[in-house]
Design a protein around this motif. Structure first.
Motif, PDB file in Angstrom:
ATOM      1  N   THR A   5       0.819  -1.236   0.000  1.00 55.19           N
ATOM      2  CA  THR A   5       0.000   0.000   0.000  1.00 55.19           C
ATOM      3  C   THR A   5       0.845   1.275   0.000  1.00 55.19           C
ATOM      4  O   THR A   5       0.307   2.364   0.122  1.00 55.19           O
ATOM      5  N   ARG A   6       2.172   1.136  -0.097  1.00 51.76           N
ATOM      6  CA  ARG A   6       3.040   2.319  -0.117  1.00 51.76           C
ATOM      7  C   ARG A   6       3.368   2.652  -1.566  1.00 51.76           C
ATOM      8  O   ARG A   6       3.883   1.793  -2.305  1.00 51.76           O
ATOM      9  N   HIS A   7       3.072   3.989  -1.913  1.00 48.55           N
ATOM     10  CA  HIS A   7       3.331   4.338  -3.320  1.00 48.55           C
ATOM     11  C   HIS A   7       3.994   5.703  -3.442  1.00 48.55           C
ATOM     12  O   HIS A   7       4.625   5.991  -4.461  1.00 48.55           O
ATOM     13  N   THR A   8       3.881   6.548  -2.406  1.00 47.86           N
ATOM     14  CA  THR A   8       4.519   7.866  -2.514  1.00 47.86           C
ATOM     15  C   THR A   8       5.940   7.765  -2.004  1.00 47.86           C
ATOM     16  O   THR A   8       6.325   6.802  -1.325  1.00 47.86           O
ATOM     17  N   GLN A  53       7.329   9.670   0.263  1.00 47.36           N
ATOM     18  CA  GLN A  53       7.362   9.751   1.714  1.00 47.36           C
ATOM     19  C   GLN A  53       7.045   8.369   2.338  1.00 47.36           C
ATOM     20  O   GLN A  53       7.688   7.934   3.297  1.00 47.36           O
ATOM     21  N   GLU A  54       6.033   7.729   1.797  1.00 46.54           N
ATOM     22  CA  GLU A  54       5.686   6.410   2.316  1.00 46.54           C
ATOM     23  C   GLU A  54       6.801   5.388   2.048  1.00 46.54           C
ATOM     24  O   GLU A  54       7.035   4.479   2.847  1.00 46.54           O
ATOM     25  N   TRP A  55       7.481   5.590   0.952  1.00 42.22           N
ATOM     26  CA  TRP A  55       8.547   4.623   0.609  1.00 42.22           C
ATOM     27  C   TRP A  55       9.742   4.766   1.547  1.00 42.22           C
ATOM     28  O   TRP A  55      10.451   3.803   1.813  1.00 42.22           O
ATOM     29  N   GLN A  56       9.916   6.023   2.089  1.00 40.32           N
ATOM     30  CA  GLN A  56      10.968   6.201   3.085  1.00 40.32           C
ATOM     31  C   GLN A  56      10.671   5.368   4.331  1.00 40.32           C
ATOM     32  O   GLN A  56      11.575   4.833   4.970  1.00 40.32           O
ATOM     33  N   PHE A  57       9.396   5.257   4.652  1.00 37.99           N
ATOM     34  CA  PHE A  57       8.994   4.418   5.777  1.00 37.99           C
ATOM     35  C   PHE A  57       9.343   2.951   5.523  1.00 37.99           C
ATOM     36  O   PHE A  57       9.805   2.240   6.418  1.00 37.99           O
ATOM     37  N   TYR A 107      11.948   3.265  -6.173  1.00 38.49           N
ATOM     38  CA  TYR A 107      11.272   2.201  -5.417  1.00 38.49           C
ATOM     39  C   TYR A 107      12.170   0.963  -5.252  1.00 38.49           C
ATOM     40  O   TYR A 107      11.668  -0.113  -4.935  1.00 38.49           O
TER      41      TYR A 107
END
Length: 457
Positions: A59-62, A64-68, A94
């Motif tokens: 569910t991670r696509h941005t 910022q979310e990918w840094q997580f 990614y």
């Protein structure tokens, strides 16, 4: 000369081969069972990591979310060096982690699950990959989890090494024990062999002791004793034969020597010398007859079969034989009658000889002014030819020996200078050459001698 291995070595070799097959089969089964168990356990652990992390990545696509995602994977990778993660994506934003530096000759598994060997340091990793589909702006990615499987593989290799050593030692132990067991089991054979070597050559009646032998060895010993019994019979027969031949040839030789010495003792006229030569010729012909008959019996006893075969009527040929010996019957006023007829395929010359011997025997021993009957009868695949006459009863203890060489059952026959006791033996030999046998009966004043032939040989 080709040498053969002792039985103990053969049995030990067969035990070793059997053990090798069994141990190899067990080792093969255990090796594959352990390999499958290790693969299942490693895969189960990798799938567990995928179960934990796949939902976090899907569910991670941005960015910022990918840094997580990066921080999450970094944190889990720092918990221990046994697990590695990396993400392969056509979009570098990614991606995650560095690929393994593989050892020469190895490559990443093309399927979802496999093993690779890496350098610096040398380890074996199990890799499980899954493709995570695209989500909004993120392209599809491949998420790989690697687990350090070196300890598992080393365990399997150690097990394989130990199993190989144990199997080799087991095969060697089975071979040694098999050789010992075989030697122990063959002790009765060696004892039997020592007995056989210890049999005295001058005592044909000695036999092997079969008491206490195992059933299989007992059967061998019984067969050997039977062979010794046949050897004894042949030995006694040979001794008797030698004595008989010496006795039969001694008389004509003595006559020849005596007559010749008398003739040479002083001057003789031509008539006397001619009489001596005629007498010597008779003795020589008698000796020649004995030698020829012995040669014939020797051929028959060596397994020779009748060779000059033809189809003929036994009654017709029997009549010819009766006419041939008719003079002997006429001297004692004996009548001869032939009854029965069978068509056979046999040696005509030998049939005449056998029947002539039986008729000559009757002509010598039948009561005068009686009838001699020649009977021909078919029974199954055999035909039976018999000659019956009225004469003195033959004792039962003599009947079984009448067809032996040089055997004479009464004093009158013993004193005979013309007949040397081989006539009935020749009848038996001729019957044997035609696949038949001989027989004698004496009852109610009737003596019957006969032989059988196969109707077609």
């Amino acid at each position: 000369m080709k040498l053969s291995l002792p039985i103990a070595w053969r049995l030990a070799t067969m035990f070793a081969i059997t053990a090798a097959v069994v141990f190899s089969g067990v080792a093969f089964f255990l090796y594959h069972f352990l390999s499958d168990s290790i693969r299942a356990q490693v895969r189960s652990e990798l799938e567990f990591h995928h179960t934990l992390l796949d939902p976090v990545i899907e569910t991670r696509h941005t960015e910022q979310e990918w840094q997580f995602v990066h921080r999450k994977l970094d944190g889990m990778a720092q918990e221990g060096s046994r697990v590695r993660y990396w993400i392969k994506s056509p979009d570098a934003r990614y991606s995650y982690g560095e690929p393994f530096v593989l050892k020469t000759g190895w490559k990443m598994p093309e399927s979802q699950f496999g093993f690779v060997k890496v350098r610096d340091p040398v380890k074996i990793w199990a890799v499980l990959s899954r493709t995570i589909p695209a989500y909004e702006g993120r392209p599809p990615i491949e998420f790989l989890v690697a687990l350090d499987a070196t300890a598992y593989i080393e365990t399997k290799e150690n097990f394989t090494r130990v199993m190989g050593i144990a199997s080799g030692l087991g095969i060697l132990l089975v071979a040694v024990l098999g050789y010992w067991i075989a030697k122990l089991g063959l002790l009765p054979v060696r004892r039997l062999s020592r007995q056989a070597y210890g049999l005295p050559p001058n005592n044909p009646r000695e036999r092997l002791d079969i008491a206490g032998l195992p059933p299989e060895i007992r059967e061998l010993a019984v067969s050997f004793n039977n062979a010794l019994e046949r050897r004894e019979s042949a030995w006694l027969q040979l001794e008797g034969f030698n004595a008989d031949v010496a006795h039969e040839l001694r008389t004509p030789l003595t006559n020849l020597i005596g007559q010749t010495q008398v003739a040479l003792a002083r001057e003789r006229d031509l008539g006397v010398l001619q009489d001596v030569l005629e007498s010597n010729l008779e003795e020589l012909e008698r000796m020649s007859s004995i030698v020829n008959d012995m040669l014939f019996l020797s051929c028959a006893e060596n397994g020779h079969r009748a060779a000059e075969l033809s189809e003929f009527s036994l009654q017709k040929e029997a009549q010819k034989t009766v006419e041939y010996v008719e003079y002997s019957f006429a001297e004692r006023h004996l009548a001869v009658r032939v009854q029965g007829d069978v068509q056979v395929r046999a040696d005509k010359r030998l049939f005449h000889r056998a029947l002539a011997n039986l008729l000559s025997n009757s002509a010598r021993h039948a009561h005068a002014d009686t009838e001699v009957t020649v009977s021909i009868e078919a029974r199954g695949e055999y035909v039976w030819i018999s000659v019956s006459d009225r004469g003195d009863p033959i004792p039962a203890d003599q009947q079984s020996r009448l067809f032996e060489r040089f055997y004479r059952g009464d004093a009158a026959r013993t004193r005979s200078g013309v007949h040397h006791g081989l006539g009935l033996s020749i009848v038996r030999a001729i019957a044997s050459m035609h696949g038949g046998t001989v027989f004698v009966r004496s009852a109610q004043g009737i003596n019957t001698f006969g032989f059988s032939l196969l109707r077609s040989i």
